[in-house]
Design a protein around this motif. Structure first.
Motif, PDB file in Angstrom:
ATOM      1  N   SER A   1       0.895  -1.223  -0.114  1.00  0.00           N
ATOM      2  CA  SER A   1       0.074  -0.080   0.100  1.00  0.00           C
ATOM      3  C   SER A   1       0.944   1.324  -0.141  1.00  0.00           C
ATOM      4  O   SER A   1       1.951   1.217   0.362  1.00  0.00           O
ATOM      5  N   GLU A   2       0.329   2.445  -0.226  1.00  0.00           N
ATOM      6  CA  GLU A   2       0.974   3.657  -0.041  1.00  0.00           C
ATOM      7  C   GLU A   2       1.511   3.937   1.189  1.00  0.00           C
ATOM      8  O   GLU A   2       2.538   4.594   1.334  1.00  0.00           O
ATOM      9  N   SER A   3       0.674   3.439   2.124  1.00  0.00           N
ATOM     10  CA  SER A   3       1.117   3.817   3.629  1.00  0.00           C
ATOM     11  C   SER A   3       2.353   2.991   4.051  1.00  0.00           C
ATOM     12  O   SER A   3       3.018   3.354   4.887  1.00  0.00           O
ATOM     13  N   ALA A   4       2.626   1.789   3.208  1.00  0.00           N
ATOM     14  CA  ALA A   4       3.832   1.248   3.599  1.00  0.00           C
ATOM     15  C   ALA A   4       4.908   1.407   2.515  1.00  0.00           C
ATOM     16  O   ALA A   4       6.151   1.083   2.877  1.00  0.00           O
ATOM     17  N   ASN A   5       4.927   2.332   1.542  1.00  0.00           N
ATOM     18  CA  ASN A   5       5.820   2.759   0.659  1.00  0.00           C
ATOM     19  C   ASN A   5       6.667   3.899   1.412  1.00  0.00           C
ATOM     20  O   ASN A   5       6.190   4.873   1.557  1.00  0.00           O
ATOM     21  N   PRO A   6       7.906   3.829   1.434  1.00  0.00           N
ATOM     22  CA  PRO A   6       8.930   4.730   2.282  1.00  0.00           C
ATOM     23  C   PRO A   6       9.190   5.848   1.403  1.00  0.00           C
ATOM     24  O   PRO A   6       9.310   6.937   1.832  1.00  0.00           O
ATOM     25  N   TRP A   7       8.784   5.785  -0.151  1.00  0.00           N
ATOM     26  CA  TRP A   7       8.986   6.904  -0.858  1.00  0.00           C
ATOM     27  C   TRP A   7       7.722   7.549  -1.121  1.00  0.00           C
ATOM     28  O   TRP A   7       7.475   8.457  -2.178  1.00  0.00           O
ATOM     29  N   SER A   8       6.684   7.301  -0.510  1.00  0.00           N
ATOM     30  CA  SER A   8       5.189   7.791  -0.616  1.00  0.00           C
ATOM     31  C   SER A   8       5.214   9.487  -0.024  1.00  0.00           C
ATOM     32  O   SER A   8       6.159   9.537   0.781  1.00  0.00           O
ATOM     33  N   SER A   9       4.619  10.074  -0.661  1.00  0.00           N
ATOM     34  CA  SER A   9       4.547  11.567  -0.047  1.00  0.00           C
ATOM     35  C   SER A   9       4.202  11.761   1.409  1.00  0.00           C
ATOM     36  O   SER A   9       4.459  12.557   2.235  1.00  0.00           O
ATOM     37  N   ARG A  10       3.593  10.698   1.861  1.00  0.00           N
ATOM     38  CA  ARG A  10       3.233  10.382   3.260  1.00  0.00           C
ATOM     39  C   ARG A  10       4.324  10.183   4.211  1.00  0.00           C
ATOM     40  O   ARG A  10       4.537  10.652   5.309  1.00  0.00           O
ATOM     41  N   ASN A  11       5.382   9.371   3.399  1.00  0.00           N
ATOM     42  CA  ASN A  11       6.430   8.824   4.424  1.00  0.00           C
ATOM     43  C   ASN A  11       7.803   9.425   4.077  1.00  0.00           C
ATOM     44  O   ASN A  11       8.747   9.181   4.755  1.00  0.00           O
ATOM     45  N   VAL A  12       7.951  10.023   2.833  1.00  0.00           N
ATOM     46  CA  VAL A  12       9.225  10.146   2.271  1.00  0.00           C
ATOM     47  C   VAL A  12      10.247  11.258   3.321  1.00  0.00           C
ATOM     48  O   VAL A  12      11.264  11.298   3.343  1.00  0.00           O
ATOM     49  N   ASN A  13       9.361  12.053   3.882  1.00  0.00           N
ATOM     50  CA  ASN A  13      10.098  13.121   4.899  1.00  0.00           C
ATOM     51  C   ASN A  13      10.256  12.717   6.263  1.00  0.00           C
ATOM     52  O   ASN A  13      10.455  13.781   7.234  1.00  0.00           O
ATOM     53  N   ASP A  14       9.707  11.528   6.724  1.00  0.00           N
ATOM     54  CA  ASP A  14       9.932  10.908   8.104  1.00  0.00           C
ATOM     55  C   ASP A  14      11.159  10.295   8.238  1.00  0.00           C
ATOM     56  O   ASP A  14      11.262   8.961   7.651  1.00  0.00           O
TER      57      ASP A  14
END
Length: 85
Positions: A23-36
């Protein structure tokens, strides 16, 4: 992929196979996770039929990763150790 070794050297290469996430929530390069900075990027090995032909650096990472993609190596020190004389 970049691998930093305890002696201060490093090796990098581009992996030539895709990584898949459930899922997008598991993708480290998604806009949700890339800056975390605390969101893990776990290693995904190549398809099994390709492992034998992969470069030595990829094989090294495979050998030092869990099936879930976590590293089995300790973090390298900020500065390499000075050899004893």
């Amino acid at each position: 992929m970049s691998v930093h070794f305890a002696d201060g050297s490093a090796q990098s290469m581009l992996l030539d196979y895709p990584w898949y996430y459930p899922s997008e929530s598991a993708n480290p390069w998604s806009s949700r996770n890339v800056n975390d900075p605390d969101f893990p990027t776990r290693f995904q090995p190549p398809p099994s039929e390709r492992i034998g032909g992969e470069p030595q650096l990829v094989k090294y990472v495979i050998d030092h990763s869990t099936p879930e993609g976590a590293t089995l190596l300790n973090d390298c020190p900020a500065t390499p150790a000075t050899p004893a004389t």
